[in-house]
Design a protein around this motif. Structure first.
Motif, short mmCIF file in Angstrom:
data_model
loop_
_atom_site.label_atom_id
_atom_site.label_comp_id
_atom_site.label_asym_id
_atom_site.label_seq_id
_atom_site.Cartn_x
_atom_site.Cartn_y
_atom_site.Cartn_z
N ILE A 12 0.84 -1.20 0.00
CA ILE A 12 0.00 0.00 0.00
C ILE A 12 0.87 1.26 0.00
O ILE A 12 0.59 2.22 -0.72
CB ILE A 12 -0.94 0.00 1.21
N THR A 13 1.94 1.26 0.77
CA THR A 13 2.83 2.41 0.79
C THR A 13 3.41 2.69 -0.59
O THR A 13 3.47 3.84 -1.04
CB THR A 13 3.97 2.19 1.80
N GLU A 14 3.81 1.64 -1.29
CA GLU A 14 4.36 1.83 -2.64
C GLU A 14 3.31 2.40 -3.58
O GLU A 14 3.60 3.28 -4.40
CB GLU A 14 4.90 0.50 -3.16
N HIS A 15 2.07 1.91 -3.48
CA HIS A 15 0.99 2.46 -4.30
C HIS A 15 0.77 3.94 -4.00
O HIS A 15 0.66 4.77 -4.92
CB HIS A 15 -0.31 1.70 -4.05
N LEU A 16 0.72 4.29 -2.72
CA LEU A 16 0.44 5.67 -2.34
C LEU A 16 1.55 6.61 -2.79
O LEU A 16 1.27 7.72 -3.28
CB LEU A 16 0.24 5.77 -0.83
N ALA A 66 -4.32 -3.13 8.03
CA ALA A 66 -4.64 -1.73 8.32
C ALA A 66 -5.07 -1.54 9.76
O ALA A 66 -4.69 -0.56 10.42
CB ALA A 66 -5.73 -1.23 7.37
N GLU A 67 -5.84 -2.48 10.27
CA GLU A 67 -6.36 -2.35 11.64
C GLU A 67 -5.31 -2.67 12.70
O GLU A 67 -5.44 -2.22 13.84
CB GLU A 67 -7.59 -3.25 11.80
N ARG A 68 -4.30 -3.42 12.34
CA ARG A 68 -3.21 -3.67 13.30
C ARG A 68 -2.36 -2.42 13.50
O ARG A 68 -1.72 -2.27 14.53
CB ARG A 68 -2.32 -4.82 12.81
N GLY A 69 -2.36 -1.54 12.51
CA GLY A 69 -1.61 -0.30 12.63
C GLY A 69 -0.12 -0.52 12.79
O GLY A 69 0.53 0.21 13.55
N GLU A 70 0.44 -1.47 12.08
CA GLU A 70 1.85 -1.80 12.26
C GLU A 70 2.78 -1.03 11.33
O GLU A 70 3.98 -1.21 11.38
CB GLU A 70 2.06 -3.31 12.06
N ARG A 71 2.24 -0.15 10.49
CA ARG A 71 3.12 0.58 9.57
C ARG A 71 4.04 1.51 10.34
O ARG A 71 3.64 2.09 11.37
CB ARG A 71 2.28 1.35 8.54
N PRO A 72 5.26 1.69 9.87
CA PRO A 72 6.19 2.62 10.54
C PRO A 72 5.63 4.03 10.55
O PRO A 72 4.81 4.40 9.70
CB PRO A 72 7.45 2.53 9.66
N GLU A 73 6.07 4.83 11.51
CA GLU A 73 5.56 6.20 11.65
C GLU A 73 5.73 7.00 10.37
O GLU A 73 4.85 7.78 9.99
CB GLU A 73 6.26 6.89 12.81
N GLU A 79 -3.55 9.59 3.62
CA GLU A 79 -4.27 8.88 2.56
C GLU A 79 -4.45 7.40 2.86
O GLU A 79 -5.38 6.78 2.36
CB GLU A 79 -3.53 9.07 1.23
N ALA A 80 -3.57 6.82 3.69
CA ALA A 80 -3.75 5.43 4.08
C ALA A 80 -5.00 5.29 4.94
O ALA A 80 -5.74 4.30 4.84
CB ALA A 80 -2.52 4.92 4.84
N ARG A 81 -5.27 6.28 5.78
CA ARG A 81 -6.47 6.26 6.60
C ARG A 81 -7.71 6.46 5.75
O ARG A 81 -8.75 5.83 5.97
CB ARG A 81 -6.37 7.34 7.68
#
Length: 248
Positions: A12-16, A66-73, A79-81
């Motif tokens: 998802i980060t790469e897409h965004l 997405a719900e685990r919220g494990e992405r780095p700060e 836009e991910a939200r």
């Protein structure tokens, strides 16, 4: 941390980050002061990505991540939200209780007006027909929440789906009882009151004639009503005469 969710062989980060190259970050940042992680991705591009996630059938894995919220700060993009909310507005609702659980988890991460306002129910007519009372009961408590964006979510969701013959009187009473002083709550209240007036002027007018909402919300609601092309000039003149002196 588990391996990241991927669609079309990208995270998802790469897409965004790729979509951000086609967006307008400076403009979007100006609309979201004090919000970190604004990329400026166009909403139409986020919707297209959400549709791909849902149509692929991989949305349970996407929501799990997405719900685990494990992405780095540094990857906690606004836009991910928004994307998470858009996916919730498109997925098939096979288990209504489970759907509300996912929705409540998303509401907790709303941190801007645009994230909040991008949400809509999937197949709303069907859901309202089958689960109208449950949705009313789900949205209503958010009006008394302590968080600014939780309250805004409740106001906007109720405005979207419950300005109708059955709910208008009760809805106005609940809007009047909102006490949160947050700017984005007050803006949402004014917007909602204007929508109520547009479709139910007879029921809504006494709240303005009697100046029952606090002055800032009262005046902003009148402003928004008068900006509508659906309101005739005589009514606009009448409403403008009801404006009050606001201290803030």
């Amino acid at each position: 941390m588990s391996s990241p969710y991927r669609i079309d062989e990208r995270s998802i980060t790469e897409h965004l980050l790729e979509l951000a190259q086609q967006g307008n970050q400076p403009f979007t940042q100006r609309l979201h002061p004090y919000i970190a992680g604004v990329l400026g991705v166009r909403l139409s591009d986020l919707r297209a990505l959400a549709r791909r996630i849902v149509r692929s059938g991989s949305w349970p894995a996407y929501l799990d991540e997405a719900e685990r919220g494990e992405r780095p700060e540094e990857e906690d993009f606004m836009e991910a939200r928004t994307l998470q909310g858009l996916v919730l507005g498109m997925l098939p609702v096979n288990d209504f209780s489970d759907y509300l659980t996912h929705l409540s988890r998303w509401v907790r991460v709303i941190h801007s007006w645009s994230v909040c306002d991008s949400f809509s129910l999937p197949q709303p007519k069907k859901l309202l027909r089958e689960h109208g009372p449950e949705l009313w009961a789900f949205f209503l408590p958010y009006l008394q929440h302590s968080g600014e964006y939780e309250v805004r979510f409740g106001i906007v969701a109720l405005m979207q789906y419950f300005i109708d013959d059955e709910h208008i009187d009760e809805l106005l009473r609940h809007y009047l009882a909102v006490s949160h002083e947050g700017y984005y709550v007050r803006m949402a209240l004014a917007w909602a009151i204007a929508e109520c007036y547009t479709f139910y002027p007879t029921e809504t007018h006494p709240y303005l004639a009697e100046k029952r909402f606090e002055p800032w919300v009262h005046n902003k609601a009148i402003q928004k009503i008068c900006e509508s092309r659906r309101i005739d000039p005589d009514t606009k003149t009448l409403l403008k005469a009801l404006r009050v002196k606001a201290s803030k």
